[in-house]
Design a protein around this motif. Structure first.
Motif, short mmCIF file in Angstrom:
data_model
loop_
_atom_site.label_atom_id
_atom_site.label_comp_id
_atom_site.label_asym_id
_atom_site.label_seq_id
_atom_site.Cartn_x
_atom_site.Cartn_y
_atom_site.Cartn_z
N PRO A 117 -63.80 54.74 11.05
CA PRO A 117 -62.33 54.87 10.96
C PRO A 117 -61.60 53.96 11.93
O PRO A 117 -60.55 53.40 11.61
CB PRO A 117 -62.08 56.35 11.29
CG PRO A 117 -63.40 57.02 11.09
CD PRO A 117 -64.43 56.00 11.43
N LEU A 118 -62.16 53.81 13.12
CA LEU A 118 -61.55 52.97 14.15
C LEU A 118 -61.55 51.51 13.73
O LEU A 118 -60.54 50.80 13.85
CB LEU A 118 -62.30 53.16 15.46
CG LEU A 118 -61.71 52.52 16.72
CD1 LEU A 118 -60.39 53.19 17.07
CD2 LEU A 118 -62.69 52.67 17.87
N ILE A 119 -62.69 51.03 13.22
CA ILE A 119 -62.81 49.63 12.82
C ILE A 119 -61.90 49.32 11.63
O ILE A 119 -61.28 48.26 11.56
CB ILE A 119 -64.27 49.29 12.49
CG1 ILE A 119 -65.13 49.37 13.76
CG2 ILE A 119 -64.38 47.90 11.87
CD1 ILE A 119 -64.73 48.41 14.85
N ALA A 120 -61.84 50.24 10.69
CA ALA A 120 -61.01 50.01 9.50
C ALA A 120 -59.56 49.76 9.88
O ALA A 120 -58.93 48.81 9.41
CB ALA A 120 -61.13 51.19 8.53
N SER A 121 -59.02 50.62 10.73
CA SER A 121 -57.62 50.46 11.13
C SER A 121 -57.44 49.24 12.02
O SER A 121 -56.42 48.54 11.94
CB SER A 121 -57.12 51.73 11.85
OG SER A 121 -57.90 51.99 13.01
N PHE A 122 -58.43 48.95 12.87
CA PHE A 122 -58.34 47.79 13.77
C PHE A 122 -58.29 46.49 12.97
O PHE A 122 -57.48 45.60 13.27
CB PHE A 122 -59.53 47.79 14.73
CG PHE A 122 -59.55 46.61 15.66
CD1 PHE A 122 -58.67 46.53 16.73
CD2 PHE A 122 -60.46 45.58 15.47
CE1 PHE A 122 -58.69 45.44 17.59
CE2 PHE A 122 -60.49 44.49 16.33
CZ PHE A 122 -59.60 44.42 17.38
N CYS A 123 -59.15 46.36 11.98
CA CYS A 123 -59.19 45.13 11.18
C CYS A 123 -57.91 44.93 10.38
O CYS A 123 -57.52 43.79 10.09
CB CYS A 123 -60.41 45.14 10.26
SG CYS A 123 -61.98 44.94 11.15
N GLN A 124 -57.25 46.02 10.01
CA GLN A 124 -55.97 45.89 9.31
C GLN A 124 -54.89 45.36 10.24
O GLN A 124 -54.06 44.55 9.84
CB GLN A 124 -55.56 47.25 8.73
CG GLN A 124 -56.41 47.71 7.57
CD GLN A 124 -56.02 49.10 7.09
OE1 GLN A 124 -55.18 49.76 7.69
NE2 GLN A 124 -56.64 49.55 6.01
N VAL A 125 -54.92 45.81 11.49
CA VAL A 125 -53.90 45.39 12.45
C VAL A 125 -54.16 43.98 12.96
O VAL A 125 -53.22 43.22 13.20
CB VAL A 125 -53.84 46.39 13.63
CG1 VAL A 125 -52.83 45.93 14.69
CG2 VAL A 125 -53.47 47.78 13.14
N TYR A 126 -55.44 43.60 13.10
CA TYR A 126 -55.80 42.30 13.66
C TYR A 126 -56.68 41.52 12.68
O TYR A 126 -57.90 41.42 12.85
CB TYR A 126 -56.54 42.47 14.99
CG TYR A 126 -55.70 43.13 16.06
CD1 TYR A 126 -54.77 42.40 16.80
CD2 TYR A 126 -55.83 44.49 16.33
CE1 TYR A 126 -54.00 43.00 17.78
CE2 TYR A 126 -55.06 45.11 17.31
CZ TYR A 126 -54.15 44.35 18.02
OH TYR A 126 -53.38 44.95 18.99
N PRO A 127 -56.08 40.95 11.63
CA PRO A 127 -56.87 40.26 10.60
C PRO A 127 -57.57 39.00 11.08
O PRO A 127 -58.48 38.50 10.41
CB PRO A 127 -55.82 39.94 9.53
CG PRO A 127 -54.52 39.92 10.26
CD PRO A 127 -54.64 40.94 11.34
N GLU A 128 -57.17 38.45 12.23
CA GLU A 128 -57.81 37.23 12.73
C GLU A 128 -59.04 37.52 13.59
O GLU A 128 -59.70 36.60 14.07
CB GLU A 128 -56.81 36.40 13.54
CG GLU A 128 -55.68 35.81 12.71
CD GLU A 128 -54.81 34.88 13.53
OE1 GLU A 128 -55.16 33.70 13.65
OE2 GLU A 128 -53.79 35.35 14.07
N ILE A 129 -59.37 38.79 13.76
CA ILE A 129 -60.57 39.17 14.50
C ILE A 129 -61.64 39.64 13.53
O ILE A 129 -61.40 40.49 12.68
CB ILE A 129 -60.27 40.29 15.52
CG1 ILE A 129 -59.24 39.82 16.57
CG2 ILE A 129 -61.56 40.73 16.23
CD1 ILE A 129 -58.85 40.88 17.57
N GLU A 130 -62.83 39.05 13.65
CA GLU A 130 -63.99 39.52 12.91
C GLU A 130 -64.79 40.46 13.81
O GLU A 130 -65.03 40.14 14.97
CB GLU A 130 -64.89 38.35 12.50
CG GLU A 130 -64.25 37.38 11.52
CD GLU A 130 -65.18 36.22 11.23
OE1 GLU A 130 -65.61 35.55 12.20
OE2 GLU A 130 -65.48 35.98 10.06
N VAL A 131 -65.22 41.59 13.29
CA VAL A 131 -65.98 42.57 14.07
C VAL A 131 -67.42 42.59 13.59
O VAL A 131 -67.69 42.74 12.39
CB VAL A 131 -65.36 43.98 13.95
CG1 VAL A 131 -66.18 44.98 14.77
CG2 VAL A 131 -63.91 43.98 14.42
#
Length: 303
Positions: A117-131
């Motif tokens: 859940p944390l990664i999903a919301s993070f990637c939406q907010v920061y699309p230029e970061i790959e996790v």
């Protein structure tokens, strides 16, 4: 045999001056472009020629042109210097805004219940970061292995790390399936585990972890035995749900199966508390914007 060597100081001195003169075919115009004096440009080029051991320009009172050595040097120095400039810009860009690859080492068990859940919301907010998530129970050296941060139980994090709490403290619980407990009986005391099939964990150092308990504020380690040894909590939990025996696991990862009635907690009065899960990383002073963004995102999402 290891060879001794030194990095020659000033190896790139004069290269930018040389390239500017080659571009403008003029020491005066090159100096203006770089914001320095013609004398400074001339000195830098002469010093470069001295290090190389060849004249790079043919100079007359009316013109400046590249010598044969200068042409050869220019052909390789120009693209190499441009790559250095591009590399500098790229590194500076990553140092100024949240972007790039964020590498995390995490226990497999926490991925579905905590990280997804944390990664999903993070990637939406920061699309230029790959996790990138490396799911492993091993306690890795995050700096040596090239990770930006890790997630681990608080008791396993070194004192020199910066730690950000992800969960409250929670107990390690012993669970078994209703069918297993019907067959073998419900343990009421720690000593009752002698007659039970206990599913065990092998640590990253190859030792088999004992089960930990607390009795009258006294810590107890019980050596148990059983039919299965695994390297991660999800495997042990799944085996317990399939009636293979008892498992001791972090309470959060068993919560959904307990709620669904597939597992039952036992020996609850003896369950030890652990500090909880933490994100950890080496130093605030070395934090890149991509990691700062992730830490801030975690703090914003805390209940």
């Amino acid at each position: 045999m290891k060879q001794n060597f030194t990095v020659r100081q000033g190896a790139l001195d004069g290269v930018e001056a040389f390239l500017s003169v080659a571009q403008h075919r003029s020491f005066r115009k090159a100096a203006a472009a770089l914001g320095v004096t013609p004398s400074a440009i001339s000195q830098a080029v002469r010093a470069l020629e001295a290090r190389i051991g060849a004249a790079l320009f043919i100079r007359t009172t009316r013109s400046v042109s590249l010598s044969e050595a200068g042409e050869r040097f220019h052909a390789r120095a120009k693209p190499a210097f441009e790559e250095l400039i591009a590399a500098s810009h790229g590194a500076r860009d990553l140092g100024q805004r949240p972007a790039g690859l964020l590498r995390l080492t995490v226990p497999q068990a926490v991925v579905p219940i905590l990280l997804e859940p944390l990664i999903a919301s993070f990637c939406q907010v920061y699309p230029e970061i790959e996790v990138e998530i490396a799911a492993s129970a091993d306690l890795v050296d995050i700096a040596a292995e090239g990770f930006d941060a890790g997630i681990r139980f608080g008791q396993f994090i070194a004192a020199d790390m910066v730690a950000v709490r992800l969960t409250p403290p929670f107990p390690f619980v012993v669970v078994g399936s209703p069918e297993y407990l019907r067959r073998q009986g419900r343990p009421e005391r720690i000593d009752d585990l002698r007659r039970h099939a206990c599913l065990r964990m092998r640590r990253s150092n190859a030792s088999i972890a004992p089960w930990s308990f607390v009795d009258n504020n006294k810590s107890i380690e019980a050596i148990v035995s059983g039919p299965l040894i695994a390297h991660d909590f999800p495997t042990i939990l799944g085996a317990a749900a399939e009636d293979m025996g008892l498992a001791q696991v972090p309470e959060p990862i068993a919560a959904s199966l307990v709620k669904a009635g597939k597992l039952v907690r036992v020996l609850e009065p003896f369950a030890p508390m652990v500090p909880g899960m933490f994100l950890y990383y080496p130093s605030r002073h070395q934090m890149m914007p991509k990691l700062r963004a992730f830490v801030d995102h975690i703090k914003r999402r805390k209940p």
